[in-house]
Design an enzyme around this catalytic site. Structure first.
Site, PDB file in Angstrom:
ATOM      1  CE  LYS A   1       1.097 -26.215  11.411  1.00 57.60           C
ATOM      2  NZ  LYS A   1       1.425 -26.571  12.802  1.00 57.60           N
TER       3      LYS A   1
ATOM      4  NE  ARG B   1       6.350 -29.505  10.575  1.00 60.28           N
ATOM      5  CZ  ARG B   1       5.143 -29.981  10.328  1.00 60.28           C
ATOM      6  NH1 ARG B   1       4.339 -29.386   9.480  1.00 60.28           N
ATOM      7  NH2 ARG B   1       4.720 -31.069  10.944  1.00 60.28           N
TER       8      ARG B   1
ATOM      9  NE  ARG C   1      -4.081 -33.159  16.742  1.00 56.21           N
ATOM     10  CZ  ARG C   1      -3.367 -32.263  16.055  1.00 56.21           C
ATOM     11  NH1 ARG C   1      -3.791 -31.017  15.920  1.00 56.21           N
ATOM     12  NH2 ARG C   1      -2.219 -32.586  15.549  1.00 56.21           N
TER      13      ARG C   1
ATOM     14  NE  ARG D   1      -1.369 -37.134  13.773  1.00 56.05           N
ATOM     15  CZ  ARG D   1      -1.089 -35.890  13.402  1.00 56.05           C
ATOM     16  NH1 ARG D   1      -2.037 -35.130  12.900  1.00 56.05           N
ATOM     17  NH2 ARG D   1       0.115 -35.404  13.532  1.00 56.05           N
TER      18      ARG D   1
ATOM     19  NE  ARG E   1       3.726 -34.000  16.124  1.00 57.28           N
ATOM     20  CZ  ARG E   1       2.450 -34.071  16.512  1.00 57.28           C
ATOM     21  NH1 ARG E   1       2.076 -34.958  17.402  1.00 57.28           N
ATOM     22  NH2 ARG E   1       1.573 -33.235  16.015  1.00 57.28           N
TER      23      ARG E   1
END
Ligand code: ADP
Ligand code: ZN
Length: 215
Positions: free
Chosen positions: A13, A88, A127, A162, A173
């Site tokens: 996104k 969300r 990532r 992160r 998640r």
């Protein structure tokens, strides 16, 4: 353009939103970035949000709606916006619908970036994000590494994993996504706004969106 970007964590996104801003000057509005900025700045909002975020849970709807109610009033939204990571939940989508009526704003589309789960898992664990909050460039140790390992190409700050990108938090998640956010695809189908995109690459996704919008 006035778009909602839907998709699992790691669907791309943020990358797609950044590419779309270059086309017509629409702004990217990422609730995740706004929240991480608040955590780094140590504001009340940040203090309240941090625990949820580190665990990979959603921040309460009311907090998010307060943020978005203010953000959509800002001048830069007049040229268009790309909502990245919001809404969300169904209650957020309902509240957004009401807010947009009040502000006399019409959405063009809700774009769902459809990416297989194994691709998502792989992307999230590899990532890396620039630790400089004014930069936040995103890298991938496999597909898009920085020139020097661990250092941001753009600003020279350290790139980090992160807190919510540990395997456990990622699992949570994705479960949260399936339970709370995936139903929004049906929701926007019902609103007549859905564009489903097989988003194997961000360029393909961008091409699909611009074709639909004729821009
Ligand atoms: P992702 O990479 O999982 O798409 P984001 O950067 O969009 O993550 O968001 C990071 C975290 O911020 C989420 O895991 C959640 O805790 C919180 N968050 C962001 N947007 C929302 C939202 N619209 N509603 C509730 N929580 C949110
Ligand atoms: Zn950087």
């Amino acid at each position: 353009m006035k778009l909602i970007l839907l998709g699992a964590p790691g669907a791309g996104k943020g990358t797609v939103a950044k590419l779309l801003t270059k086309i017509d000057g629409s702004v990217q509005i990422s609730t995740g970035d706004i929240l991480r900025g608040a955590v780094t700045a140590g504001t009340d909002l940040g203090k309240e949000a941090k625990g949820y975020m580190d665990a990979g849970d959603l921040v309460p709807d009311e907090l998010i709606m307060n943020i978005m109610g203010e953000r959509l009033l800002e001048d830069d939204c007049k040229n268009g916006f790309l909502l990245d990571g919001f809404p969300r939940t169904i209650p957020q989508a309902d509240a957004l619908k009401e807010l947009l009526v009040k502000l006399d704003i019409t959405l063009d589309m809700a774009v769902n970036l459809d990416v297989p789960r194994d691709v998502i898992m792989d992307r999230l664990t590899t990532r890396r994000t620039c630790s400089n909050k004014d930069c936040q460039a995103i890298y991938n140790v496999k597909s898009m590494p920085s020139k020097v390992e661990g250092i941001c190409d753009k600003c020279g700050s350290e790139t980090i994993q992160r807190a919510d990108e540990t395997e456990e938090a990622i699992g949570n998640r994705l479960a949260t996504y399936n339970e709370k956010t995936a139903p929004l695809v049906e929701y926007y189908l019902g609103e007549g706004l859905l564009l489903n995109v097989q988003a194997t690459s961000s360029d393909v996704a961008v091409a699909e969106v611009t074709k639909q919008l004729n821009v």
